[in-house]
Motif scaffolding. Structure first.
Motif, PDB file in Angstrom:
ATOM      1  N   MET A   1      28.798 -55.281  40.324  1.00 29.56           N
ATOM      2  CA  MET A   1      30.212 -55.655  40.430  1.00 29.56           C
ATOM      3  C   MET A   1      30.410 -56.752  41.463  1.00 29.56           C
ATOM      4  O   MET A   1      31.218 -57.655  41.277  1.00 29.56           O
ATOM      5  N   THR A   2      29.666 -56.697  42.577  1.00 28.65           N
ATOM      6  CA  THR A   2      29.818 -57.718  43.617  1.00 28.65           C
ATOM      7  C   THR A   2      29.092 -59.000  43.216  1.00 28.65           C
ATOM      8  O   THR A   2      27.946 -58.965  42.762  1.00 28.65           O
ATOM      9  N   ILE A   3      29.748 -60.117  43.374  1.00 28.74           N
ATOM     10  CA  ILE A   3      29.182 -61.423  43.035  1.00 28.74           C
ATOM     11  C   ILE A   3      28.165 -61.822  44.106  1.00 28.74           C
ATOM     12  O   ILE A   3      28.409 -61.589  45.305  1.00 28.74           O
ATOM     13  N   PRO A   4      27.046 -62.428  43.723  1.00 23.12           N
ATOM     14  CA  PRO A   4      26.091 -62.911  44.725  1.00 23.12           C
ATOM     15  C   PRO A   4      26.765 -63.799  45.758  1.00 23.12           C
ATOM     16  O   PRO A   4      27.671 -64.580  45.424  1.00 23.12           O
ATOM     17  N   GLN A   5      26.333 -63.676  47.013  1.00 23.93           N
ATOM     18  CA  GLN A   5      27.009 -64.371  48.113  1.00 23.93           C
ATOM     19  C   GLN A   5      27.077 -65.884  47.896  1.00 23.93           C
ATOM     20  O   GLN A   5      28.100 -66.517  48.188  1.00 23.93           O
ATOM     21  N   GLU A   6      26.007 -66.459  47.398  1.00 28.45           N
ATOM     22  CA  GLU A   6      25.991 -67.915  47.202  1.00 28.45           C
ATOM     23  C   GLU A   6      27.082 -68.349  46.221  1.00 28.45           C
ATOM     24  O   GLU A   6      27.764 -69.360  46.432  1.00 28.45           O
ATOM     25  N   VAL A   7      27.274 -67.568  45.166  1.00 29.28           N
ATOM     26  CA  VAL A   7      28.307 -67.884  44.179  1.00 29.28           C
ATOM     27  C   VAL A   7      29.691 -67.668  44.781  1.00 29.28           C
ATOM     28  O   VAL A   7      30.605 -68.476  44.589  1.00 29.28           O
ATOM     29  N   ALA A   8      29.867 -66.575  45.509  1.00 32.20           N
ATOM     30  CA  ALA A   8      31.155 -66.294  46.159  1.00 32.20           C
ATOM     31  C   ALA A   8      31.532 -67.408  47.128  1.00 32.20           C
ATOM     32  O   ALA A   8      32.694 -67.835  47.195  1.00 32.20           O
ATOM     33  N   ASP A   9      30.552 -67.891  47.889  1.00 33.67           N
ATOM     34  CA  ASP A   9      30.814 -68.970  48.845  1.00 33.67           C
ATOM     35  C   ASP A   9      31.179 -70.273  48.132  1.00 33.67           C
ATOM     36  O   ASP A   9      32.007 -71.054  48.625  1.00 33.67           O
ATOM     37  N   THR A  10      30.568 -70.507  46.978  1.00 36.28           N
ATOM     38  CA  THR A  10      30.873 -71.717  46.198  1.00 36.28           C
ATOM     39  C   THR A  10      32.328 -71.719  45.748  1.00 36.28           C
ATOM     40  O   THR A  10      33.000 -72.758  45.758  1.00 36.28           O
ATOM     41  N   ILE A  11      32.833 -70.560  45.386  1.00 35.75           N
ATOM     42  CA  ILE A  11      34.200 -70.444  44.860  1.00 35.75           C
ATOM     43  C   ILE A  11      35.239 -70.870  45.896  1.00 35.75           C
ATOM     44  O   ILE A  11      36.312 -71.362  45.543  1.00 35.75           O
ATOM     45  N   VAL A  12      34.930 -70.721  47.191  1.00 37.01           N
ATOM     46  CA  VAL A  12      35.893 -71.114  48.235  1.00 37.01           C
ATOM     47  C   VAL A  12      35.451 -72.383  48.976  1.00 37.01           C
ATOM     48  O   VAL A  12      35.959 -72.682  50.059  1.00 37.01           O
ATOM     49  N   ASP A  13      34.544 -73.145  48.374  1.00 40.77           N
ATOM     50  CA  ASP A  13      34.058 -74.388  48.976  1.00 40.77           C
ATOM     51  C   ASP A  13      34.717 -75.582  48.287  1.00 40.77           C
ATOM     52  O   ASP A  13      34.427 -75.855  47.120  1.00 40.77           O
ATOM     53  N   PRO A  14      35.612 -76.307  48.953  1.00 42.18           N
ATOM     54  CA  PRO A  14      36.291 -77.441  48.316  1.00 42.18           C
ATOM     55  C   PRO A  14      35.331 -78.479  47.741  1.00 42.18           C
ATOM     56  O   PRO A  14      35.628 -79.109  46.720  1.00 42.18           O
ATOM     57  N   LYS A  15      34.168 -78.652  48.379  1.00 39.93           N
ATOM     58  CA  LYS A  15      33.206 -79.655  47.898  1.00 39.93           C
ATOM     59  C   LYS A  15      32.681 -79.306  46.513  1.00 39.93           C
ATOM     60  O   LYS A  15      32.351 -80.201  45.729  1.00 39.93           O
ATOM     61  N   ALA A  16      32.597 -78.023  46.201  1.00 34.53           N
ATOM     62  CA  ALA A  16      32.078 -77.599  44.898  1.00 34.53           C
ATOM     63  C   ALA A  16      33.000 -78.025  43.757  1.00 34.53           C
ATOM     64  O   ALA A  16      32.556 -78.196  42.616  1.00 34.53           O
ATOM     65  N   TYR A  17      34.275 -78.200  44.071  1.00 33.90           N
ATOM     66  CA  TYR A  17      35.240 -78.627  43.060  1.00 33.90           C
ATOM     67  C   TYR A  17      35.204 -80.143  42.875  1.00 33.90           C
ATOM     68  O   TYR A  17      35.693 -80.663  41.875  1.00 33.90           O
ATOM     69  N   ALA A  18      34.612 -80.848  43.833  1.00 34.97           N
ATOM     70  CA  ALA A  18      34.481 -82.302  43.743  1.00 34.97           C
ATOM     71  C   ALA A  18      33.180 -82.707  43.063  1.00 34.97           C
ATOM     72  O   ALA A  18      33.148 -83.677  42.303  1.00 34.97           O
ATOM     73  N   ASP A  19      32.099 -81.973  43.327  1.00 38.37           N
ATOM     74  CA  ASP A  19      30.796 -82.394  42.778  1.00 38.37           C
ATOM     75  C   ASP A  19      30.430 -81.667  41.479  1.00 38.37           C
ATOM     76  O   ASP A  19      29.368 -81.906  40.914  1.00 38.37           O
ATOM     77  N   GLY A  20      31.311 -80.790  40.999  1.00 36.48           N
ATOM     78  CA  GLY A  20      31.071 -80.119  39.730  1.00 36.48           C
ATOM     79  C   GLY A  20      30.257 -78.847  39.816  1.00 36.48           C
ATOM     80  O   GLY A  20      30.046 -78.165  38.801  1.00 36.48           O
ATOM     81  N   LYS A  21      29.801 -78.501  41.010  1.00 35.25           N
ATOM     82  CA  LYS A  21      28.995 -77.288  41.158  1.00 35.25           C
ATOM     83  C   LYS A  21      29.771 -76.041  40.730  1.00 35.25           C
ATOM     84  O   LYS A  21      29.182 -75.054  40.270  1.00 35.25           O
ATOM     85  N   ILE A  22      31.093 -76.099  40.850  1.00 31.62           N
ATOM     86  CA  ILE A  22      31.920 -74.946  40.492  1.00 31.62           C
ATOM     87  C   ILE A  22      31.726 -74.564  39.035  1.00 31.62           C
ATOM     88  O   ILE A  22      31.731 -73.385  38.669  1.00 31.62           O
ATOM     89  N   TYR A  23      31.481 -75.561  38.164  1.00 33.81           N
ATOM     90  CA  TYR A  23      31.307 -75.261  36.739  1.00 33.81           C
ATOM     91  C   TYR A  23      30.003 -74.514  36.480  1.00 33.81           C
ATOM     92  O   TYR A  23      29.932 -73.674  35.572  1.00 33.81           O
ATOM     93  N   GLU A  24      28.974 -74.814  37.275  1.00 35.19           N
ATOM     94  CA  GLU A  24      27.718 -74.068  37.161  1.00 35.19           C
ATOM     95  C   GLU A  24      27.943 -72.608  37.556  1.00 35.19           C
ATOM     96  O   GLU A  24      27.426 -71.686  36.911  1.00 35.19           O
ATOM     97  N   SER A  25      28.714 -72.406  38.624  1.00 32.66           N
ATOM     98  CA  SER A  25      29.014 -71.036  39.074  1.00 32.66           C
ATOM     99  C   SER A  25      29.841 -70.288  38.030  1.00 32.66           C
ATOM    100  O   SER A  25      29.585 -69.112  37.744  1.00 32.66           O
ATOM    101  N   TYR A  26      30.826 -70.981  37.454  1.00 39.31           N
ATOM    102  CA  TYR A  26      31.644 -70.350  36.421  1.00 39.31           C
ATOM    103  C   TYR A  26      30.786 -69.924  35.232  1.00 39.31           C
ATOM    104  O   TYR A  26      30.947 -68.821  34.686  1.00 39.31           O
ATOM    105  N   ALA A  27      29.884 -70.818  34.798  1.00 39.67           N
ATOM    106  CA  ALA A  27      29.029 -70.506  33.642  1.00 39.67           C
ATOM    107  C   ALA A  27      28.150 -69.288  33.944  1.00 39.67           C
ATOM    108  O   ALA A  27      27.978 -68.406  33.078  1.00 39.67           O
ATOM    109  N   TRP A  28      27.608 -69.225  35.159  1.00 41.64           N
ATOM    110  CA  TRP A  28      26.782 -68.074  35.544  1.00 41.64           C
ATOM    111  C   TRP A  28      27.618 -66.799  35.530  1.00 41.64           C
ATOM    112  O   TRP A  28      27.170 -65.755  35.028  1.00 41.64           O
ATOM    113  N   LEU A  29      28.830 -66.880  36.054  1.00 42.96           N
ATOM    114  CA  LEU A  29      29.688 -65.694  36.122  1.00 42.96           C
ATOM    115  C   LEU A  29      30.068 -65.215  34.727  1.00 42.96           C
ATOM    116  O   LEU A  29      30.019 -64.009  34.451  1.00 42.96           O
ATOM    117  N   ARG A  30      30.452 -66.133  33.852  1.00 43.04           N
ATOM    118  CA  ARG A  30      30.822 -65.714  32.491  1.00 43.04           C
ATOM    119  C   ARG A  30      29.669 -64.995  31.806  1.00 43.04           C
ATOM    120  O   ARG A  30      29.872 -64.031  31.066  1.00 43.04           O
TER     121      ARG A  30
END
Length: 422
Positions: A1-30
């Motif tokens: 149930m708990t998301i891996p820390q690296e993914v959780a940290d990405t979700i609240v990292d503004p840089k991840a929304y600029a470089d597209g890393k957020i989409y990799e995290s979303y795909a992993w979560l789905r």
């Protein structure tokens, strides 16, 4: 149930929304944990909702999942404590439609809803088309290269919504600057805090920006009460709910949501559409061949860009979402940009396809909080590209596009393009 820390940290990292890393995290979560709990340091735990179906399920149950009980955008504990001390207990620095639940939400939405309905905005077609043509001419005057964001995408929807609101044209640069400072508070180039001193939770600069907005619109409000006009500012300034004028704070909040969301998200999608044409020559040829394809192209640009990345909700009672038990008081992040790339709903979700049908994009939200200005936004973008595409012989990137570093509303801040006009 708990998301891996690296993914959780990405979700609240503004840089991840600029470089597209957020989409990799979303795909992993789905694929692996579509409804899991994130626990980034300094934040209360929250559910991360990444599937299209779950976002819809929560969005249609407005009594069960509230917008106003907790912060509607992701906020860390330190910032939440600071805001509540400033406001006497409220988690909100503004009280707009976004922060309201029933019964207030419907009452306050009704104040301006008629202005944004399709039957009313159709009368704006020629005015908007004139603004679009002027934007195309400004682009043409640049020769063969420009930054499409700075020359066209920022100013075109800004001018449209400020004209409807009743803000003088000479004040538009100020409105643009304040909007960028508000939505780009965590971006080193857009935020008011020098050198990106602002981080998620450092809300001092946001308070300063809101104070500037309030100071400006207090004068507009006073003027419209004394001298009513046929504009949205007059509607807001003179609106009554339950037989009384809405409060000054509520009026200021209303002005701010119209003056910011009313153009910034449209700017982001307008720019995202141009980037898609640059990166997909086949799509450029497809849409240019037949302008009746422009509405489908715009819908796909909205899905592809999804400027509003997330909104928060909180459970008012124990519930189940996607088979997962949610407890009363739990905080949930609706990840619209993930829902709009959900493989279960969209064929080839990572491809830009102007012919996508059906296109069940979630970028405007769903349910009671469906974006008030969605019809106007689509109309603006459709008209601009109807005017631009017949003139545009070719277009390509002329440099590296840059995205804003922001968790809530994010989009292109620079799009250098090379083009040829006929």
């Amino acid at each position: 149930m708990t998301i891996p820390q690296e993914v959780a940290d990405t979700i609240v990292d503004p840089k991840a929304y600029a470089d597209g890393k957020i989409y990799e995290s979303y795909a992993w979560l789905r694929a692996n944990n579509p409804l899991g709990v994130a626990q980034p340091a300094g934040y209360d735990p929250f559910w991360v909702v990444t599937r299209h179906a779950d976002i819809l399920d929560i969005s249609r149950q407005n009594d069960l999942f509230h917008s106003g009980d907790r912060a509607t955008t992701i906020t860390n504990k330190a910032a939440d404590d600071h805001i509540r001390k400033q406001t006497g207990g409220s988690p909100h620095l503004v009280r707009s439609l976004v922060q309201m639940d029933a019964p207030d939400h419907a009452k306050y939405r009704a104040l301006t809803q008629a202005w944004f309905m399709p039957r009313n905005i159709v009368g704006l077609d020629q005015r908007i088309r004139n603004i679009a043509r002027a934007s195309v001419e400004r682009m043409a005057a640049k020769g063969s290269e420009c930054d499409f964001v700075r020359e066209v995408a920022l100013h075109y929807p800004l001018h449209v919504v400020m004209e409807i609101l009743g803000v003088p044209e000479e004040d538009e640069p100020r409105m643009l600057m304040l909007t960028q400072e508000l939505f780009g508070a965590t971006d080193p180039e857009l935020g008011r805090a020098p050198g990106a001193a602002a981080v998620p939770g450092d809300i001092g600069s946001i308070q300063a920006v809101l104070a500037d907005f309030y100071q400006y619109f207090a004068k507009i409000s006073a003027d419209r009460r004394a001298n009513p006009r046929d504009d949205l500012a007059t509607v807001i300034a003179t609106s009554q709910v339950d037989g009384r004028l809405i409060s000054e704070f509520e009026a200021m909040s209303y002005y701010v949501i119209v003056a910011t969301a009313g153009h910034d998200t449209t700017s982001s999608t307008t720019a995202g559409a141009m980037r898609a044409l640059c990166e997909n020559p086949d799509q450029f040829a497809y849409v240019k061949e037949d302008l009746s394809r422009v509405p489908g192209f715009i819908d796909e640009a909205i899905r592809w860009t999804t400027p509003v990345k997330t909104f928060m909700r909180s459970a008012t009672a124990d519930a189940k979402v996607g088979g997962q038990a949610i407890a009363k008081g739990d905080w949930l992040m609706l990840c619209y940009a993930s829902g709009n790339r959900d493989e279960a709903v969209f064929d080839e979700p990572n491809r830009f396809r102007a012919d996508r049908k059906p296109n069940k994009q979630l970028a405007f939200g769903y349910g009671a909080h469906l974006c008030l200005g969605q019809h106007l936004a689509k109309m603006e973008m459709r008209i601009l590209y109807e005017e631009l595409l017949p003139r545009l012989k070719s277009v390509e990137l002329a440099g590296e596009p840059k995205m804003s570093q922001a968790l809530f509303v994010n989009g292109l801040k620079s799009l250098p393009i090379r083009f040829e006009f006929s």
